[in-house]
Design a protein around this motif. Structure first.
Motif, PDB file in Angstrom:
ATOM      1  N   PRO A   1       0.282  10.414 -14.598  1.00  0.00           N
ATOM      2  CA  PRO A   1       0.891   8.929 -13.897  1.00  0.00           C
ATOM      3  C   PRO A   1       1.213   9.033 -12.740  1.00  0.00           C
ATOM      4  O   PRO A   1       2.332   8.905 -12.535  1.00  0.00           O
ATOM      5  CB  PRO A   1       1.971   8.844 -15.023  1.00  0.00           C
ATOM      6  N   PHE A   2       0.319   8.932 -11.983  1.00  0.00           N
ATOM      7  CA  PHE A   2       0.383   8.644 -10.479  1.00  0.00           C
ATOM      8  C   PHE A   2      -0.639   7.741  -9.748  1.00  0.00           C
ATOM      9  O   PHE A   2      -1.703   7.605 -10.299  1.00  0.00           O
ATOM     10  CB  PHE A   2       0.264  10.166  -9.577  1.00  0.00           C
ATOM     11  N   GLY A   3      -0.050   6.786  -9.017  1.00  0.00           N
ATOM     12  CA  GLY A   3      -0.784   5.636  -8.410  1.00  0.00           C
ATOM     13  C   GLY A   3      -0.311   5.428  -6.884  1.00  0.00           C
ATOM     14  O   GLY A   3       0.768   5.694  -6.741  1.00  0.00           O
ATOM     15  N   SER A   4      -1.079   5.159  -6.170  1.00  0.00           N
ATOM     16  CA  SER A   4      -0.702   4.923  -4.844  1.00  0.00           C
ATOM     17  C   SER A   4      -1.774   3.906  -4.048  1.00  0.00           C
ATOM     18  O   SER A   4      -2.565   3.494  -4.549  1.00  0.00           O
ATOM     19  CB  SER A   4      -0.905   6.235  -3.833  1.00  0.00           C
ATOM     20  N   LEU A   5      -0.958   3.022  -3.058  1.00  0.00           N
ATOM     21  CA  LEU A   5      -1.417   2.014  -2.481  1.00  0.00           C
ATOM     22  C   LEU A   5      -1.258   2.303  -0.856  1.00  0.00           C
ATOM     23  O   LEU A   5      -0.317   2.912  -0.336  1.00  0.00           O
ATOM     24  CB  LEU A   5      -0.662   0.843  -2.598  1.00  0.00           C
ATOM     25  N   LEU A   6      -2.251   1.842  -0.237  1.00  0.00           N
ATOM     26  CA  LEU A   6      -2.367   1.948   1.346  1.00  0.00           C
ATOM     27  C   LEU A   6      -2.257   0.594   1.868  1.00  0.00           C
ATOM     28  O   LEU A   6      -3.036  -0.448   1.417  1.00  0.00           O
ATOM     29  CB  LEU A   6      -3.629   2.400   1.913  1.00  0.00           C
ATOM     30  N   VAL A   7      -1.082   0.317   2.584  1.00  0.00           N
ATOM     31  CA  VAL A   7      -0.919  -1.118   2.922  1.00  0.00           C
ATOM     32  C   VAL A   7      -0.912  -1.037   4.513  1.00  0.00           C
ATOM     33  O   VAL A   7      -0.343  -0.219   5.179  1.00  0.00           O
ATOM     34  CB  VAL A   7       0.567  -1.613   2.483  1.00  0.00           C
ATOM     35  N   ASP A   8      -1.758  -2.183   5.131  1.00  0.00           N
ATOM     36  CA  ASP A   8      -1.633  -1.936   6.657  1.00  0.00           C
ATOM     37  C   ASP A   8      -0.350  -2.714   7.238  1.00  0.00           C
ATOM     38  O   ASP A   8       0.518  -3.359   6.422  1.00  0.00           O
ATOM     39  CB  ASP A   8      -3.096  -2.683   7.050  1.00  0.00           C
ATOM     40  N   ALA A   9      -0.397  -2.862   8.591  1.00  0.00           N
ATOM     41  CA  ALA A   9       0.715  -3.110   9.324  1.00  0.00           C
ATOM     42  C   ALA A   9       0.944  -4.715   8.751  1.00  0.00           C
ATOM     43  O   ALA A   9       2.143  -5.308   9.206  1.00  0.00           O
ATOM     44  CB  ALA A   9       0.582  -3.135  10.787  1.00  0.00           C
ATOM     45  N   ALA A  10       0.005  -5.490   8.548  1.00  0.00           N
ATOM     46  CA  ALA A  10       0.315  -6.834   8.123  1.00  0.00           C
ATOM     47  C   ALA A  10       0.781  -7.135   6.837  1.00  0.00           C
ATOM     48  O   ALA A  10       0.877  -8.186   6.365  1.00  0.00           O
ATOM     49  CB  ALA A  10      -1.264  -7.708   8.563  1.00  0.00           C
ATOM     50  N   GLY A  11       0.755  -6.100   6.057  1.00  0.00           N
ATOM     51  CA  GLY A  11       1.194  -6.172   4.678  1.00  0.00           C
ATOM     52  C   GLY A  11      -0.022  -6.487   3.651  1.00  0.00           C
ATOM     53  O   GLY A  11       0.451  -6.539   2.565  1.00  0.00           O
ATOM     54  N   THR A  12      -1.200  -6.035   4.119  1.00  0.00           N
ATOM     55  CA  THR A  12      -2.384  -6.249   3.090  1.00  0.00           C
ATOM     56  C   THR A  12      -2.705  -4.902   2.622  1.00  0.00           C
ATOM     57  O   THR A  12      -2.604  -3.898   3.256  1.00  0.00           O
ATOM     58  CB  THR A  12      -3.580  -6.853   3.926  1.00  0.00           C
TER      59      THR A  12
END
Length: 147
Positions: free
Chosen positions: A14-25
């Protein structure tokens, strides 16, 4: 957390990850995909590969990775080599190691290290206490423990 639950429901860790840019997208997201025998299919590796192919060095540097669990040594190195920015982690490798010890889960083949032991230049925020109970519960389910 949703990606970590999804991974567990699919038979993965159970691992998950998100990449978010400087604008929060949210630019990219993934979950663990190790159940078929390739232990390198961590979401943080997928994020590093995607970022290297799709973002400029400046964009990578200002991006933030939100993750359910602290990067392993392999993922910390990939994060640093690609030049990604801050990591926000819901739970730490120290927490996971302590839970495994408590439940009698055997140690894995790689020493669990904090991100900064592998990649000292990366800002790490967390663990985030609001997620501790949920992460622990998901990890307990994987270990076959009623917690």
């Amino acid at each position: 957390m949703e990606l970590a639950r999804e991974a567990l429901e699919a038979g993965d860790h159970p691992f998950g990850s998100l990449l978010v840019d400087a604008a929060g997208t949210v630019r990219f997201e993934d979950r663990n995909r190790v159940k078929d025998g390739d232990a390198t299919r961590h979401p943080e590796i997928a994020i590093a590969r995607w970022a290297a192919a799709n973002l400029s060095p400046a964009e990578r540097h200002t991006a933030v990775v939100y993750t359910s669990g602290e990067h392993c040594a392999m993922c910390s190195a990939a994060h640093a080599w690609v030049g990604l920015g801050t990591i926000v982690l819901a739970s730490s490798s120290e927490q996971l190691t302590a839970w495994h010890r408590e439940w009698g889960v055997p140690a894995g083949p790689v020493t669990p290290l904090p991100v900064n032991a592998v990649a000292p230049g990366i800002q790490v925020i967390g663990p985030v206490p609001e997620f501790t109970a949920e992460i622990r519960s998901l990890q307990a389910r994987l270990a076959g423990i009623e917690d």
